[in-house]
Design a protein around this motif. Structure first.
Motif, PDB file in Angstrom:
ATOM      1  N   ASP A  48       0.657  -1.231   0.045  1.00  0.00           N
ATOM      2  CA  ASP A  48       0.074   0.141   0.071  1.00  0.00           C
ATOM      3  C   ASP A  48       0.851   1.075  -0.167  1.00  0.00           C
ATOM      4  N   LYS A  49       2.353   1.238  -0.020  1.00  0.00           N
ATOM      5  CA  LYS A  49       3.025   2.158  -0.128  1.00  0.00           C
ATOM      6  C   LYS A  49       4.100   2.163  -1.066  1.00  0.00           C
ATOM      7  N   PRO A  50       3.496   2.567  -2.403  1.00  0.00           N
ATOM      8  CA  PRO A  50       4.349   2.215  -3.875  1.00  0.00           C
ATOM      9  C   PRO A  50       5.729   3.092  -3.657  1.00  0.00           C
ATOM     10  N   GLU A  51       5.606   4.281  -2.951  1.00  0.00           N
ATOM     11  CA  GLU A  51       6.678   5.346  -3.038  1.00  0.00           C
ATOM     12  C   GLU A  51       7.712   4.856  -2.029  1.00  0.00           C
ATOM     13  N   HIS A  52       7.651   3.915  -1.122  1.00  0.00           N
ATOM     14  CA  HIS A  52       8.688   3.489  -0.256  1.00  0.00           C
ATOM     15  C   HIS A  52       9.337   2.060  -0.726  1.00  0.00           C
TER      16      HIS A  52
END
Length: 136
Positions: A48-52
């Motif tokens: 749920d956190k594609p930027e990480h």
């Protein structure tokens, strides 16, 4: 006149980098290991956190016994972080924590009352009563 020289005199840079590379190969795999449940949970959290790109593990001076673990999402590898990649999961170890975490296994444990990441660290000499902090 003999032109024979020991290898270290002939190619000093090559030998040094080869030795440093070999030492790194021997040490880095032992920084941290992830259990299958820890790998699965990290994958779930990062989905749920594609930027990480992974999680960063560190230690902070805190608690009644000296140190405690920190765990946070990270968008990039820090300059002095060591990276452990296991089953597609990237874990970055802060420089301050690298010797502390040597040989540590990171697990994810769920029971009826709680769920948490657990660090099975062979370097720990003592813990506080509640288990939130430790010393080495």
């Amino acid at each position: 006149m003999c032109t024979c020289r020991p290898e270290s005199q002939s190619y000093p840079g090559l030998i040094k980098s080869s030795v440093a590379s070999r030492v790194k190969e021997m040490i880095l795999p032992f920084y941290s290991a992830l259990t299958p449940s820890a790998v699965q949970k990290i994958k779930e959290l990062l989905k749920d956190k594609p930027e990480h790109v992974g999680v960063k593990v560190g230690v902070r001076t805190r608690g009644c016994n000296g140190l405690s673990y920190t765990l946070e999402y990270t968008k990039s590898k820090g300059d002095s972080d060591e990276e452990v990649v296991q089953d597609g999961v990237r874990v970055f170890i802060e420089k301050k924590a690298q010797l502390t975490l040597l040989g540590t296994e990171m697990d994810y444990v769920e029971d009826k009352l709680s769920s948490e990441f657990v660090f099975n660290n062979p370097n720990i000499k003592g813990t506080c009563g509640c288990g939130e902090s430790f010393n080495i």
